[in-house]
Design a protein around this motif. Structure first.
Motif, short mmCIF file in Angstrom:
data_model
loop_
_atom_site.label_atom_id
_atom_site.label_comp_id
_atom_site.label_asym_id
_atom_site.label_seq_id
_atom_site.Cartn_x
_atom_site.Cartn_y
_atom_site.Cartn_z
N LEU A 167 -19.39 -30.66 22.53
CA LEU A 167 -19.74 -32.07 22.68
C LEU A 167 -20.98 -32.44 21.86
O LEU A 167 -21.14 -33.60 21.46
CB LEU A 167 -19.96 -32.41 24.16
CG LEU A 167 -18.68 -32.43 25.02
CD1 LEU A 167 -19.03 -32.72 26.47
CD2 LEU A 167 -17.69 -33.45 24.50
N ILE A 190 -11.32 -37.34 22.87
CA ILE A 190 -12.09 -36.10 22.78
C ILE A 190 -11.57 -35.06 23.76
O ILE A 190 -11.39 -35.34 24.95
CB ILE A 190 -13.59 -36.37 23.07
CG1 ILE A 190 -14.15 -37.41 22.09
CG2 ILE A 190 -14.39 -35.08 23.00
CD1 ILE A 190 -15.58 -37.83 22.40
N GLY A 191 -11.34 -33.86 23.24
CA GLY A 191 -11.09 -32.71 24.10
C GLY A 191 -9.71 -32.62 24.70
O GLY A 191 -9.51 -31.89 25.67
N PRO A 247 -16.88 -34.73 31.27
CA PRO A 247 -17.68 -34.57 30.06
C PRO A 247 -18.57 -35.76 29.72
O PRO A 247 -19.44 -35.65 28.86
CB PRO A 247 -16.62 -34.38 28.96
CG PRO A 247 -15.32 -34.15 29.67
CD PRO A 247 -15.44 -34.85 30.95
N THR A 248 -18.36 -36.91 30.38
CA THR A 248 -19.06 -38.13 29.98
C THR A 248 -20.58 -37.95 30.01
O THR A 248 -21.27 -38.30 29.05
CB THR A 248 -18.66 -39.30 30.90
OG1 THR A 248 -17.24 -39.51 30.81
CG2 THR A 248 -19.38 -40.58 30.50
N THR A 274 -11.51 -42.48 31.27
CA THR A 274 -10.52 -41.41 31.35
C THR A 274 -9.24 -41.97 30.74
O THR A 274 -9.09 -43.20 30.60
CB THR A 274 -10.23 -40.99 32.80
OG1 THR A 274 -9.63 -42.08 33.50
CG2 THR A 274 -11.53 -40.58 33.51
N PHE A 318 -16.83 -45.71 28.06
CA PHE A 318 -16.23 -44.41 28.37
C PHE A 318 -15.07 -44.62 29.34
O PHE A 318 -15.18 -45.37 30.31
CB PHE A 318 -17.25 -43.47 29.00
CG PHE A 318 -18.30 -42.99 28.02
CD1 PHE A 318 -18.07 -41.85 27.26
CD2 PHE A 318 -19.50 -43.66 27.86
CE1 PHE A 318 -19.03 -41.39 26.36
CE2 PHE A 318 -20.45 -43.21 26.97
CZ PHE A 318 -20.21 -42.07 26.21
N PHE A 351 -11.79 -39.53 27.47
CA PHE A 351 -11.67 -38.13 27.87
C PHE A 351 -10.46 -37.98 28.78
O PHE A 351 -9.92 -38.96 29.30
CB PHE A 351 -12.91 -37.67 28.63
CG PHE A 351 -14.15 -37.52 27.78
CD1 PHE A 351 -14.28 -36.46 26.89
CD2 PHE A 351 -15.19 -38.43 27.88
CE1 PHE A 351 -15.42 -36.31 26.12
CE2 PHE A 351 -16.34 -38.29 27.11
CZ PHE A 351 -16.45 -37.23 26.23
N ASN A 352 -10.08 -36.73 29.01
CA ASN A 352 -8.99 -36.47 29.95
C ASN A 352 -9.44 -36.63 31.40
O ASN A 352 -8.64 -36.88 32.29
CB ASN A 352 -8.44 -35.06 29.73
CG ASN A 352 -7.01 -34.92 30.21
OD1 ASN A 352 -6.22 -35.85 30.10
ND2 ASN A 352 -6.68 -33.78 30.75
N ASN A 353 -10.75 -36.48 31.65
CA ASN A 353 -11.31 -36.69 32.98
C ASN A 353 -12.76 -37.14 32.83
O ASN A 353 -13.28 -37.25 31.72
CB ASN A 353 -11.21 -35.41 33.83
CG ASN A 353 -11.85 -34.22 33.15
OD1 ASN A 353 -13.06 -34.19 32.92
ND2 ASN A 353 -11.04 -33.21 32.83
N LYS A 354 -13.44 -37.38 33.93
CA LYS A 354 -14.79 -37.95 33.90
C LYS A 354 -15.89 -36.93 33.61
O LYS A 354 -17.01 -37.31 33.27
CB LYS A 354 -15.08 -38.63 35.25
CG LYS A 354 -14.27 -39.89 35.52
CD LYS A 354 -14.66 -40.49 36.87
CE LYS A 354 -13.92 -41.79 37.14
NZ LYS A 354 -14.32 -42.85 36.22
N LEU A 392 -21.89 -35.81 27.06
CA LEU A 392 -21.89 -36.49 25.77
C LEU A 392 -22.99 -37.54 25.71
O LEU A 392 -23.66 -37.69 24.69
CB LEU A 392 -20.52 -37.12 25.50
CG LEU A 392 -20.38 -37.81 24.15
CD1 LEU A 392 -20.61 -36.82 23.02
CD2 LEU A 392 -19.01 -38.48 24.01
#
Length: 445
Positions: free
Chosen positions: A5, A222-223, A32-33, A55, A53, A27-30, A36
Motif C-alpha cells: 500500500l 486496489i488489491g 486497507p483504507t 468497498t 474510499f 478495495f475489496n473490504n474496508k 492507505l
C-alpha cells in the motif's frame, strides 16, 4: 521492501498530485483504507483533500436506485414465490417456512452464483442428455465436467424414476420460474440482490451511469485477486474506456510459476482478462528476502494461542519504548482460536495500552451470547419432553459467564444438586431459586 500500500500511495501521488480528491479508490473490504490514508498523509506531509474510499459492494450500489436486499428480505421473497408456484401446480401440502429455510439457503446461493458468473438461468435449468448439446452450450466446462453432466442427466432417462429422482426433476423444472419470479418480486418492492446488481453492471444494463465522472483513469481498484465474471467484464470495460486503473499485489515467485496456486487468479486477471497492473510484476521479494521459520511443539489447539504471548517479547519492548508496531501479524488457521488468543495477549504493559487490530470476523456461533441462547433452546426442548432438566444442562447454565451468578452462589447450588443425586431435575427445583433461574427454566406455552 516497501509495503504494497505504500508503493500504491507513492504511485497515486505521482500520477494525480493535488487532484487525488477527484478519484474513487475501491478495495475489496474496508480494512486497507486506514493504512492507505496513513501512507498518503506521510507522503503529502500537509493537509490534503482525501479521495473517496469504497468497498466494491458500496461502489457497485451506486449503480442503482434500488435498495440492496439483505438475506432475510431475499428469504421471505423466495418463500412467497415458491409457495405460489406450488399452489399453481395444485399441490396442497405446502412446506412450512422452517422446513424451507435450509433449502432456501442453497437456492439463494445458486441464484447468486448464476448472476455473479453471468449465466443464462433458463439455459442452465434444462435437462441435458445429449453430449453434443452440452459441448455446444457449455464450452467453458472441462471434459470431465461435461462427461459428468451428461452421465448425470442420462441416468434419469434410463428406466423408471425413483421417488427422490422425481422430486428432483420437479424442483429442477421450477427453478427458472422461481428465479425469474424471485427477482421480479424484489424489484416490485424496490429491492435488488447484490449478485443481480453485479450481473447488470457486468452486462452494462444498470440504471445509473455511475462511472461517467471518473474518465481519465480516476477509478482506482486496489488489491483485488479472484474476480467473478461480472466483475472481470466490468473492470475490463472501464479500463478500455480509460476510467479505471488497477493495482495488484504480485510477486514473480508465484506469478511466473504456473504451478504456484497463489498466482492463479492474478495470472488470470493480467493475462486472460487483460487488466494492467500499475506496479511492476517483476518484483521478487519472496525468493530474495531472507527469513527465519521457527516451529513450536504444543499440545492441543488452545495451546497454539497461549504460546503467542511468549513470542511477542520483541513487540513488548517496542511498546515500552513508545515505538509503533506496524509489521507484526498473527495469522490463525482456525478462527475459533480468536478468543483464546485475545485472552492471551495482555491489554496493557506497565500502564501502556496495547492496541490490537483484529481484521477477521467473529462468528456469532462462537460467542457466549449464542451459547446462552442455544442452551435456552435445549432447556425448552427437555421441558417439552419430560418437564425435567438434565443435570449437565443445569450445570452448563450455572457455569455460563453471562448468567451473572456469583462465585459464592454457583458452587453452593451445584453442591446441593450433586447431593440430591438427580440425573434429571424437576424444573420447579430450579425456578424456586428465583431471579434469572426462574425465568430461564420456566416452560413456554
Amino acid at each position: 521492501m516497501n509495503p504494497f500500500l505504500k508503493d500504491v500511495a507513492k504511485d497515486l501521488v505521482a500520477k494525480f498530485g493535488q487532484n487525488l480528491q477527484d478519484c474513487a479508490i475501491v478495495f475489496n473490504n474496508k480494512r486497507p483504507t486506514a493504512y492507505l490514508q496513513k501512507h498518503l498523509a506521510d507522503i503529502y506531509q500537509k493537509p490534503f483533500w482525501s479521495p473517496s474510499f469504497y468497498t466494491v459492494s458500496e461502489f457497485f450500489a451506486e449503480a442503482t436506485p434500488l435498495k440492496i436486499a439483505d438475506h432475510y428480505t431475499q428469504f421471505f421473497a423466495l418463500y412467497d414465490c415458491y409457495i405460489q408456484l406450488l399452489k399453481n401446480e395444485g399441490i396442497e401440502k405446502l412446506p412450512s417456512i422452517a422446513k424451507f429455510h435450509n433449502i432456501a439457503r442453497i437456492i439463494l446461493g445458486d441464484f447468486s452464483q448464476i448472476d455473479n458468473d453471468l449465466v443464462d438461468a433458463n439455459r442452465l435449468f434444462t435437462e441435458l442428455e445429449d453430449i453434443a448439446v452440452i459441448n455446444q452450450q457449455f464450452d467453458f466446462l472441462t471434459a470431465e465436467q461435461k462427461a459428468f453432466l451428461s452421465q448425470f442427466w442420462q441416468s434419469y432417462s434410463e428406466g423408471k424414476f425413483k421417488k427422490q429422482q422425481e422430486l428432483f426433476i420437479r424442483m429442477w423444472h421450477r427453478m427458472p420460474l422461481l428465479y425469474n419470479e424471485f427477482h421480479q418480486q424484489l424489484k416490485t418492492k424496490d429491492f435488488i440482490t447484490m449478485a443481480r446488481l453485479y450481473k447488470n453492471i457486468g452486462e452494462g444494463t444498470n440504471e445509473i451511469d455511475f462511472t461517467a465522472k471518473y474518465t481519465g483513469k480516476k477509478l482506482v481498484f486496489i488489491g483485488f485477486n479472484a474476480l467473478s465474471k461480472a466483475e472481470a467484464k466490468a473492470f475490463k470495460r472501464w479500463q478500455d474506456e480509460d476510467k479505471a486503473i488497477f493495482y495488484f499485489d504480485t510477486d514473480s515467485y508465484y506469478l511466473e510459476d504456473e504451478m504456484q496456486e497463489s498466482g492463479l487468479f492474478l495470472r488470470r486477471n493480467l493475462k486472460q482478462i487483460g487488466l494492467i497492473n500499475q506496479l511492476s510484476n517483476e518484483t521478487g521479494f519472496i525468493k530474495t528476502s531472507p527469513r527465519a521459520v521457527n516451529v513450536f511443539k504444543v499440545q492441543g489447539q488452545t495451546a497454539q494461542a497461549k504460546i503467542v504471548n511468549e513470542l511477542l517479547a520483541k513487540e513488548k519492548e517496542l511498546i515500552l519504548n513508545n515505538q509503533a508496531i506496524t509489521s507484526t501479524a498473527i495469522i490463525l488457521a482456525d478462527e475459533s482460536l480468536l478468543i483464546p488468543l485475545m485472552q492471551t495477549i495482555p491489554s496493557t504493559i506497565e500502564d501502556k495500552k496495547i492496541d490490537v487490530n483484529i481484521t477477521m470476523g467473529f462468528g456469532l456461533a462462537n460467542s457466549s451470547l449464542y451459547g446462552l441462547a442455544d442452551l435456552w433452546l435445549t432447556v425448552q426442548s427437555e421441558l417439552s419432553a419430560k418437564k425435567t432438566i438434565k443435570y449437565q444442562t443445569a450445570e452448563a447454565f450455572l457455569s455460563h459467564p453471562l448468567t451473572g451468578i456469583s462465585e459464592i452462589m454457583r458452587p453452593k447450588i451445584i453442591d446441593a444438586l450433586i447431593k440430591e443425586q438427580l440425573a434429571e431435575i424437576p424444573y420447579q427445583r430450579l425456578t424456586r431459586q428465583g431471579g434469572l433461574l426462574a425465568k430461564f427454566f420456566e416452560p413456554i406455552d
